[in-house]
Design an enzyme around this catalytic site. Structure first.
Site, PDB file in Angstrom:
ATOM      1  N   CYS A  41       0.812  -1.214   0.000  1.00  0.00           N
ATOM      2  CA  CYS A  41       0.000   0.000   0.000  1.00  0.00           C
ATOM      3  C   CYS A  41       0.851   1.271   0.000  1.00  0.00           C
ATOM      4  O   CYS A  41       1.691   1.459   0.883  1.00  0.00           O
ATOM      5  CB  CYS A  41      -0.902  -0.002   1.231  1.00  0.00           C
ATOM      6  SG  CYS A  41      -1.847   1.516   1.442  1.00  0.00           S
ATOM      7  N   TRP A  74      -7.558  -6.282   5.268  1.00  0.00           N
ATOM      8  CA  TRP A  74      -6.179  -6.771   5.267  1.00  0.00           C
ATOM      9  C   TRP A  74      -6.042  -7.885   6.307  1.00  0.00           C
ATOM     10  O   TRP A  74      -6.568  -7.790   7.413  1.00  0.00           O
ATOM     11  CB  TRP A  74      -5.214  -5.640   5.614  1.00  0.00           C
ATOM     12  CG  TRP A  74      -5.221  -4.513   4.623  1.00  0.00           C
ATOM     13  CD1 TRP A  74      -5.976  -3.369   4.677  1.00  0.00           C
ATOM     14  CD2 TRP A  74      -4.434  -4.418   3.430  1.00  0.00           C
ATOM     15  NE1 TRP A  74      -5.699  -2.579   3.596  1.00  0.00           N
ATOM     16  CE2 TRP A  74      -4.755  -3.190   2.816  1.00  0.00           C
ATOM     17  CE3 TRP A  74      -3.481  -5.252   2.836  1.00  0.00           C
ATOM     18  CZ2 TRP A  74      -4.170  -2.777   1.628  1.00  0.00           C
ATOM     19  CZ3 TRP A  74      -2.895  -4.828   1.654  1.00  0.00           C
ATOM     20  CH2 TRP A  74      -3.237  -3.609   1.058  1.00  0.00           C
ATOM     21  N   THR A 108      -8.498   0.393   6.533  1.00  0.00           N
ATOM     22  CA  THR A 108      -7.348   0.844   5.753  1.00  0.00           C
ATOM     23  C   THR A 108      -6.057   0.815   6.555  1.00  0.00           C
ATOM     24  O   THR A 108      -6.056   0.887   7.788  1.00  0.00           O
ATOM     25  CB  THR A 108      -7.580   2.275   5.226  1.00  0.00           C
ATOM     26  OG1 THR A 108      -7.727   3.175   6.344  1.00  0.00           O
ATOM     27  CG2 THR A 108      -8.826   2.351   4.354  1.00  0.00           C
ATOM     28  N   TYR A 172      -5.344   6.280  -9.113  1.00  0.00           N
ATOM     29  CA  TYR A 172      -6.533   5.497  -8.774  1.00  0.00           C
ATOM     30  C   TYR A 172      -7.751   6.000  -9.546  1.00  0.00           C
ATOM     31  O   TYR A 172      -8.616   5.213  -9.941  1.00  0.00           O
ATOM     32  CB  TYR A 172      -6.796   5.572  -7.267  1.00  0.00           C
ATOM     33  CG  TYR A 172      -5.852   4.736  -6.458  1.00  0.00           C
ATOM     34  CD1 TYR A 172      -6.182   3.444  -6.081  1.00  0.00           C
ATOM     35  CD2 TYR A 172      -4.602   5.229  -6.070  1.00  0.00           C
ATOM     36  CE1 TYR A 172      -5.312   2.659  -5.335  1.00  0.00           C
ATOM     37  CE2 TYR A 172      -3.725   4.459  -5.340  1.00  0.00           C
ATOM     38  CZ  TYR A 172      -4.075   3.178  -4.973  1.00  0.00           C
ATOM     39  OH  TYR A 172      -3.211   2.395  -4.249  1.00  0.00           O
TER      40      TYR A 172
END
Length: 328
Positions: A41, A74, A108, A172
């Protein structure tokens, strides 16, 4: 995804902070918190870099989620038993639910987790790196650099916001665009800003001032992923990074600076994007290239002057448990 096909990032984070005075109820304490990242990430990459540059490894432990995740968040599938060895959880989701059982927003990284309670304190990636540089000063290594000098803050903030809107998030916006019009608009914004950066960095070694600042920390994670992922996977393909002389030399300069390249694992980066993004890459095939050996080639950026760490010094090598594979 908006109705017009534009990708819009949810920027509503847990904004409580870990501070020196503990004003949000979370005081800085060595050993109390765990920084959870994923090597894949780019937003988490920033926090890993600043933690390295500040020398906080001994006071702020780091958990590393694996590159593959699903809708539940995750996971720690690379750790023994599939659990983070400190938090004891299989998924980062568990730490968010410990804070708020009804938490309904994105799970996140990076995330700072309070180890005693198992609760996420914050996942506000932009504020987190600033706080690691400012609020944790009492525990930083000797001669840690100042990444956010007061006299340059307005310029750093301005450059960083331009980079965020058009480059960090811009890739993105290209990759997840739902219409041709949305993609075309994002693509134009991205390349206008990259051309602006190419011109700016042709005349100066770093983005703001003559030392590494927060602005450089925020741009680097996107550049280092550009040819490996964004150029093809996200259709940001006017040129490769290696075809932009100033940006490519600048990126190599940072990569070869302690604290930057030693946080990069290209295999995990590619595994995440190409395997997890089923709608973009339904086969899940991970490309073999590009050749990463060019990251270690000479860059000659020292000819522009500048002092990477200002009055500070470079960090030492990363802990053995946090070392990434050498470039092949």
């Amino acid at each position: 995804m908006a109705g017009d096909g534009e990708f819009r990032r949810d920027r509503h984070y847990l904004t409580t902070r870990v501070t020196a005075d503990g004003r949000d109820g979370w005081p800085v304490e060595p050993g109390r918190y765990r920084l959870v990242i994923a090597r894949a990430c780019p937003w988490a990459n920033r926090a890993a870099i600043v933690r390295r540059l500040m020398g906080l490894e001994d006071v702020l432990s780091m958990g590393i989620a694996g590159p593959i995740h699903d809708d539940r968040s995750w996971s720690f599938h690379m750790d023994p038993g599939g659990r983070d060895p400190v938090l004891g959880v299989e998924r980062l989701q568990e730490a968010f639910f410990a804070r708020d059982p009804g938490y309904a927003r994105g799970i996140t990284v990076p995330a700072l987790v309070d180890i005693p309670t198992g609760q996420v304190v914050t996942n506000d990636f932009a504020r987190m790196t600033l706080d690691l540089g400012r609020e944790w000063r009492a525990h930083q290594r000797d001669c840690a650099p100042d990444l956010y000098p007061e006299k340059l803050r307005d310029e750093i903030d301005d450059v960083a916001e331009k980079v965020f809107q058009d480059v960090n998030d811009g890739v993105y916006q290209c990759g997840f665009a739902g219409t041709q019009e949305a993609y075309d608009a994002a693509y134009r914004r991205l390349w206008r800003r990259l051309d602006w950066l190419e011109d700016r960095l042709a005349r100066r070694r770093y983005l703001v001032g003559d030392t590494i600042t927060e602005a450089d920390v925020r741009l680097f994670p996107t550049l280092v992923r550009f040819d490996a992922v964004y150029h093809g996977h996200f259709k940001c393909n006017r040129q490769k990074l290696t075809e932009l002389p100033a940006l490519w030399a600048y990126a190599r300069d940072l990569f070869q600076t302690p604290g930057f390249g030693d946080t990069i694992d290209f295999a995990q980066i590619k595994a995440h994007y190409y395997v997890v993004h089923h709608t973009i890459n339904p086969t899940g095939i991970v490309p073999q290239g590009p050749d990463t050996r060019g990251w270690l080639t000479p860059h000659a950026r020292h000819e522009l002057g500048g002092r990477p760490f200002g009055d500070g010094t470079p960090p030492g090598p990363p802990p053995e448990s946090e070392r990434v594979p050498p470039l092949a």
